[in-house]
Design an enzyme around this catalytic site. Structure first.
Site, PDB file in Angstrom:
ATOM      1  N   GLY A   1       0.613  -1.516  -0.093  1.00 25.10           N
ATOM      2  CA  GLY A   1       0.475   0.091   0.109  1.00 25.10           C
ATOM      3  C   GLY A   1       0.568   1.531  -0.225  1.00 25.10           C
ATOM      4  N   HIS A   2       2.294   1.228  -0.712  1.00 23.51           N
ATOM      5  CA  HIS A   2       3.072   2.334  -0.364  1.00 23.51           C
ATOM      6  C   HIS A   2       3.889   1.952  -2.250  1.00 23.51           C
ATOM      7  CE1 HIS A   2       6.020  -0.143   1.357  1.00 23.51           C
ATOM      8  NE2 HIS A   2       5.344  -0.443   1.184  1.00 23.51           N
ATOM      9  N   ALA A   3       4.305   3.643  -2.567  1.00 25.46           N
ATOM     10  CA  ALA A   3       5.104   3.362  -3.491  1.00 25.46           C
ATOM     11  C   ALA A   3       6.236   3.835  -3.132  1.00 25.46           C
ATOM     12  CB  ALA A   3       4.620   3.920  -4.807  1.00 25.46           C
TER      13      ALA A   3
ATOM     14  N   ARG B   1       2.501  -1.252  -5.069  1.00 26.30           N
ATOM     15  CA  ARG B   1       2.461  -2.015  -4.716  1.00 26.30           C
ATOM     16  C   ARG B   1       1.709  -2.527  -3.595  1.00 26.30           C
ATOM     17  NH1 ARG B   1       7.657  -1.821  -3.490  1.00 26.30           N
ATOM     18  NH2 ARG B   1       7.892  -0.572  -4.950  1.00 26.30           N
TER      19      ARG B   1
ATOM     20  N   PHE C   1       5.268   7.027  -0.537  1.00 26.31           N
ATOM     21  CA  PHE C   1       4.285   7.476  -1.255  1.00 26.31           C
ATOM     22  C   PHE C   1       3.127   6.513  -0.246  1.00 26.31           C
ATOM     23  CE2 PHE C   1       6.500   9.153  -4.561  1.00 26.31           C
ATOM     24  CZ  PHE C   1       6.123  10.627  -4.502  1.00 26.31           C
TER      25      PHE C   1
END
Ligand code: TYD
Length: 140
Positions: A52-54, A99, A124
């Site tokens: 749940g981030h990049a 992802r 992010f």
């Protein structure tokens, strides 16, 4: 571009009657970066979601050393889902790719090789912020 470079690669594996051995070295063909950090995820409860981030710069290789899980990848333009279920397969995730890891089997262990030390400023964690940065880079 980002999603095209997120692909699975076959890992070198030595099999003999004593069992199997996979080996990886930084800055060689399979891992095209210095391995600065290693971590692993396990004991993920049924239905649990990780990620749940990049990342702005970080590159990673994910390996299902045990069990299986799905990795949903999103570069701000398109999405694809990859199932990892074998310890001889690695998934490269380049920078600027959102992802989410889901559908963990009970015994799943996700090993991660990372190109950078842990740095919260590289994340992010808000999808809209990530998407805005993708659009900003497209224009710029
Ligand atoms: P996070 O990267 O969000 O985990 P995941 O993507 O697997 O869901 O990290 C979860 C927490 O762990 C967060 O508070 C940051 C911390 N953390 C570290 O301190 N060092 C690390 O190397 C990692 C990967 C996470």
């Amino acid at each position: 571009m980002s999603l095209e470079s997120c692909r699975t690669v076959k890992l070198p594996c030595l099999k003999d009657p004593r069992g199997s051995l996979v080996f990886l070295e930084g800055n060689r063909d399979i891992v095209p970066f210095d391995i600065k950090r290693v971590y692993y995820l396990f004991n993920v409860p049924t239905g649990g979601v990780r990620g749940g981030h990049a990342h702005r710069n970080l590159k990673q290789i994910l390996i299902a050393v045990s069990g299986s899980f799905d990795v949903v990848l999103d570069d701000g333009r398109e999405r694809k889902s990859v199932t990892l279920s074998h310890g001889t397969e690695g998934l490269m995730i380049t920078s600027m790719v959102w992802r989410e890891l889901e559908n963990f089997s009970p015994s799943a262990v996700c090993l991660v090789l990372a190109s950078e030390h842990y740095d919260e400023a590289d994340y992010f964690r808000d999808y809209r912020e990530f998407k805005n940065e993708v659009l900003r880079r497209q224009v710029g």
